[in-house]
Design an enzyme around this catalytic site. Sequence first.
Site, PDB file in Angstrom:
ATOM      1  N   GLY A  95     -97.957   1.939  43.411  1.00 43.04           N
ATOM      2  CA  GLY A  95     -98.508   0.593  43.332  1.00 43.04           C
ATOM      3  C   GLY A  95     -97.616  -0.428  44.016  1.00 43.04           C
ATOM      4  O   GLY A  95     -96.913  -0.132  44.988  1.00 43.04           O
ATOM      5  N   SER A  96     -97.625  -1.632  43.485  1.00 48.85           N
ATOM      6  CA  SER A  96     -96.943  -2.746  44.154  1.00 48.85           C
ATOM      7  C   SER A  96     -95.428  -2.609  44.201  1.00 48.85           C
ATOM      8  O   SER A  96     -94.774  -3.331  44.963  1.00 48.85           O
ATOM      9  CB  SER A  96     -97.315  -4.063  43.470  1.00 48.85           C
ATOM     10  OG  SER A  96     -98.682  -4.357  43.671  1.00 48.85           O
ATOM     11  N   THR A  97     -94.849  -1.700  43.401  1.00 51.32           N
ATOM     12  CA  THR A  97     -93.400  -1.505  43.511  1.00 51.32           C
ATOM     13  C   THR A  97     -93.027  -0.993  44.898  1.00 51.32           C
ATOM     14  O   THR A  97     -91.907  -1.220  45.368  1.00 51.32           O
ATOM     15  CB  THR A  97     -92.879  -0.522  42.451  1.00 51.32           C
ATOM     16  OG1 THR A  97     -93.531   0.751  42.603  1.00 51.32           O
ATOM     17  CG2 THR A  97     -93.119  -1.051  41.044  1.00 51.32           C
ATOM     18  N   LYS A 122     -94.000  -2.099  47.609  1.00 50.00           N
ATOM     19  CA  LYS A 122     -93.923  -3.191  48.571  1.00 50.00           C
ATOM     20  C   LYS A 122     -92.487  -3.506  48.991  1.00 50.00           C
ATOM     21  O   LYS A 122     -92.262  -4.071  50.063  1.00 50.00           O
ATOM     22  CB  LYS A 122     -94.607  -4.438  47.998  1.00 50.00           C
ATOM     23  CG  LYS A 122     -96.131  -4.281  47.910  1.00 50.00           C
ATOM     24  CD  LYS A 122     -96.788  -5.405  47.128  1.00 50.00           C
ATOM     25  CE  LYS A 122     -98.299  -5.175  47.016  1.00 50.00           C
ATOM     26  NZ  LYS A 122     -98.977  -6.146  46.142  1.00 50.00           N
TER      27      LYS A 122
END
Length: 484
Positions: free
Chosen positions: A214-216, A218
Amino acid sequence: MNKPVRRIAIFCGLLVLALLLRDNWLQFVQADELKTNKHNHRVAIARYSQPRGNIIVDGQEVTGSVETNGIDYKYKRTYKNGEMWAPVTGYTSQVFDASQLEKLYDRVLTGDDDKLFFNRTVDMITGKGQKGGDVITTLNAKAQEAAFKGLDGKRGAVAALDPRTGKILALASTPSYDPSKIAGANDSAAWTALEKDKNQPMLNRALRATYPPGSTFKVVTAAAALENGLYSDPDQKTDSPLPWKLPDTVTELGNENNIPCKDVSMREALRMSCNTVFGKISADLGNDKMMKQAEKFGFNQEVLTPVRAEKSVYPKDNRPQNAMDGIGQASNRATPLQMAMVVSAIANNGKLMEPYMVDKVRAPNLNVIETHQPKQMTQALSAQNAQKLQSMMETVVQNGTGKSAQIDNITVGGKTGTAQHGVDNSGKPYAWFISYAKTDNGSPVAVAVVVEGDDTTARDDVAGGALAAPIAKNVMEAVLKTSK
């Protein structure tokens, strides 16, 4: 000697020679194979004929041995706080073999390892029973307790590292199991129940389960942008139109709650967790450059701690899928240990240290017979770019979705995330949080937390801050208190 007798003598001599050759073949060539054969019951009997050596955490034994009333096995293994330490120790069973440290260091723990030859010789001369050596881990008992209690039985995992050395400080996985309950010869029912449990308590989620990060993820995409010169300043505007369509498609990539992500800087995009910004960065860089950056952090390679971790994957993908990979979705998969490695490299000014959980091995007389030396795996990104990324992650905690990880008088950097999964993303998203704590002496701890909770809602990036960040905070605080 007449001819018939001579023939019989020669024949008998050949039989004796064949017997001697066969005996020597068995004794010297096939000895190890026969000794380790799973059907050789004598091996198991010998294995439990004396107490095993122990697995040590913070100077305290987390394993033990107890004498039994069994016919074949004199001792069986016991565990202290077995559920909490199972992801580290594994199990050893009189029936079902062994796993993890118990398996990898079995010969040390039983006293059969060649490094313990001197000790075995002394014990034989003095008439003492054979003793096993001890395995001294890198784990921090308080950090492990904070991780285990923080997960509170939910499906999830925590991995914590010392970024400076690669030492594993915490490795928690829940729901868990008590290895003591499957250690004996009559524990088949307990073993069967564990195997049938749909929650998979014997799965080491910290090392062996892979999740969409997920967004980790990024932070990896941001690192790729900095390393490849796509953007050089965390505060410069990005070329990020809104709406933005995935390459070669008519599908628009959305942002949670319509946050204002148009052309924002990478710092602001990380703080708000803008999908469009990082999806476009991944698309602009292309699959090869993104994969190369991910591999510098440890993706697409096997990691031995020495317990084997499942390989995390940044895939070879087409253009639209690569854009989704860049925000931690599509076929992007990572273990909690892998994401702890990512954040530890950032915290350690770009140096990724090899993760390990065994510090020393010692003989029964307390002499150290093996010591692990920290080893650098890669330079995941330059020190200058790592420090830029640190400043961005610290903004996330100071004034973004990671506020619940703040620690008084300590600099904390982090990134929240949720990850969709299931057919058409029908499953409840996983809540993620990765973080590090920084003191005047560097960063003593980096943490990754994933919670497979039912409290997450689709595309709600705040869930990572609500469910996973408090656990990470408690783990970091535990390490900070014990490292003073």
